[in-house]
Design an enzyme around this catalytic site. Structure first.
Site, short mmCIF file in Angstrom:
data_model
loop_
_atom_site.label_atom_id
_atom_site.label_comp_id
_atom_site.label_asym_id
_atom_site.label_seq_id
_atom_site.Cartn_x
_atom_site.Cartn_y
_atom_site.Cartn_z
CD GLU A 231 2.28 -0.24 5.64
OE1 GLU A 231 1.53 0.25 4.76
OE2 GLU A 231 3.52 -0.25 5.53
CD GLU A 329 5.52 -3.66 3.97
OE1 GLU A 329 5.70 -2.56 3.40
OE2 GLU A 329 4.41 -4.22 4.03
#
Length: 383
Positions: A231, A329
């Site tokens: 991320e 995710e």
């Protein structure tokens, strides 16, 4: 645990593709400890293999083992409870800095050795999953002078690789935190400003990838993929620099072993369009996109049917990419009510206690506890 690839954040789930290569020779943790060991008796056999999972033909179904080697307050709130009032400890950086190396090492060693065990790997496999995604911080493999972080987690990670082998699971190792923080989130190790790409932070991150890849190059029967960085916050970074880092990271991982698949996160850019031309000609390249519907007031304001429609609309986009793609995710949650999900001491958008949000509904029964505490309505909506 979170879904991956089906992956969930922290205990999140994974999705990807890999076929069974059959019974692998047993590798012991001691085989992993010396990156310069090129005479490992297993290497010649392993290096003849391709990537150990068929990401081109099988779906990755797995789970993130979050909160293990990279602390996140919402995953392990008990570790942070003593600072719930002062809010002076909010991430692994402030945790280790506040406790000091000796006490932090003592507490974290106990955590590393009890949070996830062989039984968990066996249960994951029994549930029909085929992958685990394991977050690890740069400080575990390439500590930076002056940082308060402590080491010792790699011995447990070595053990985890053998647990995965015994359970028949593949492992995606995920570099979850970079020097300076790539996103300013507590899951990077340090909450606050985004300082990755400043100074030597990018080269230090590449060193971490090199050390991680070399450590497990003899275990590619289990470690089928390495994720370059979790991320990176594209809106706060030089995206051309992110692409350059990804290109160098790919070469770094592949230099250790051609049997690794290389995963990169979409940096919160449109995974179906922005990255289309990236990595043209590179083999075994996989894009990781994280899909949540809870981190904006508009998302938590959706009705259950709108949440379902949004998730269903994702399917054609995933199928339309020109690379392997894993939803590293995701969650079925429709609120951000979970304790400290948005950071230690921070509220929720759903009940209007998070800054610049307004009330949608109550977080009663959703803040702490188990699924059993949820209303039948909430359970049905999540399903």
């Amino acid at each position: 645990m979170t879904g991956f690839g089906s992956l969930l954040r922290s205990a999140t789930a994974i999705l990807a593709l890999v076929s069974n290569v059959g019974a692998a020779p047993t590798l012991y943790a001691s085989n992993f400890n010396d990156p310069s060991n090129t005479t490992n008796k297993h290497d010649s056999q392993l290096n003849k293999r391709a990537v150990a999972f068929d990401y081109n033909g099988q779906k990755v179904r797995g789970v993130n083992l979050g909160g293990w080697f990279v602390l996140e307050p919402w995953i392990t709130p008990s570790i942070f409870d003593e600072w719930s009032t002062s809010q002076t400890v909010v991430d692994e950086y402030t945790y280790t800095k506040t406790l000091g190396k000796s006490e932090a090492s003592s507490r974290l060693s106990k955590h590393w050795n009890t949070w996830i065990t062989q039984d968990d790997f066996n249960a994951i496999a029994k549930a029909g999953l085929n992958h685990v995604r394991i977050p690890i911080g740069y400080w575990a493999v390439a500590p930076v002078d002056g940082d308060p972080y402590v080491q010792g987690q790699l011995d447990v990670l070595d053990q985890a690789i053998n647990w995965a082998r015994g359970a028949g699971l593949k492992v995606m190792l995920d570099l979850h935190g970079a020097p300076g923080s790539q996103n300013g989130f507590d899951n990077s190790g340090r909450f606050g400003s985004v300082e990755w790409q400043q100074g030597n932070s990018v080269s230090q991150t590449l060193t971490a990838l090199e050390n991680l890849s070399n450590r497990y190059k003899g275990a590619t029967d289990v470690v089928s993929a390495i994720e370059l960085l979790n991320e990176p916050l594209g809106s706060s970074l030089d995206l051309a620099g992110v692409q350059d880092f990804y290109s160098k990271g790919y070469q770094t991982v592949k230099a250790a072993s051609s049997n690794f698949a290389v995963t990169f996160h979409d940096a919160f850019q449109d995974f179906s369009t922005y990255w289309t031309g990236f990595g043209s000609g590179d083999n075994d390249l996989m894009i990781d996109t994280h899909q949540y519907q809870i981190f904006s007031p508009a998302e938590v304001g959706r009705s259950p049917s709108e949440h379902v429609s949004t998730a269903c609309a994702l399917g054609p986009k995933l199928k339309g990419t020109n690379k392997w793609v894993v939803v590293g995710e995701w969650t079925g949650a429709q609120t951000d009510c979970a304790k400290w999900l948005n950071g230690l001491g921070k509220g929720a958008r759903y009940d209007g206690t998070f800054p610049e949000s307004s009330y949608t509904g109550t977080c009663d029964g959703k803040y702490t506890g188990t699924v059993n505490n949820l209303s039948s309505n909430d359970k049905n909506n999540i399903r």
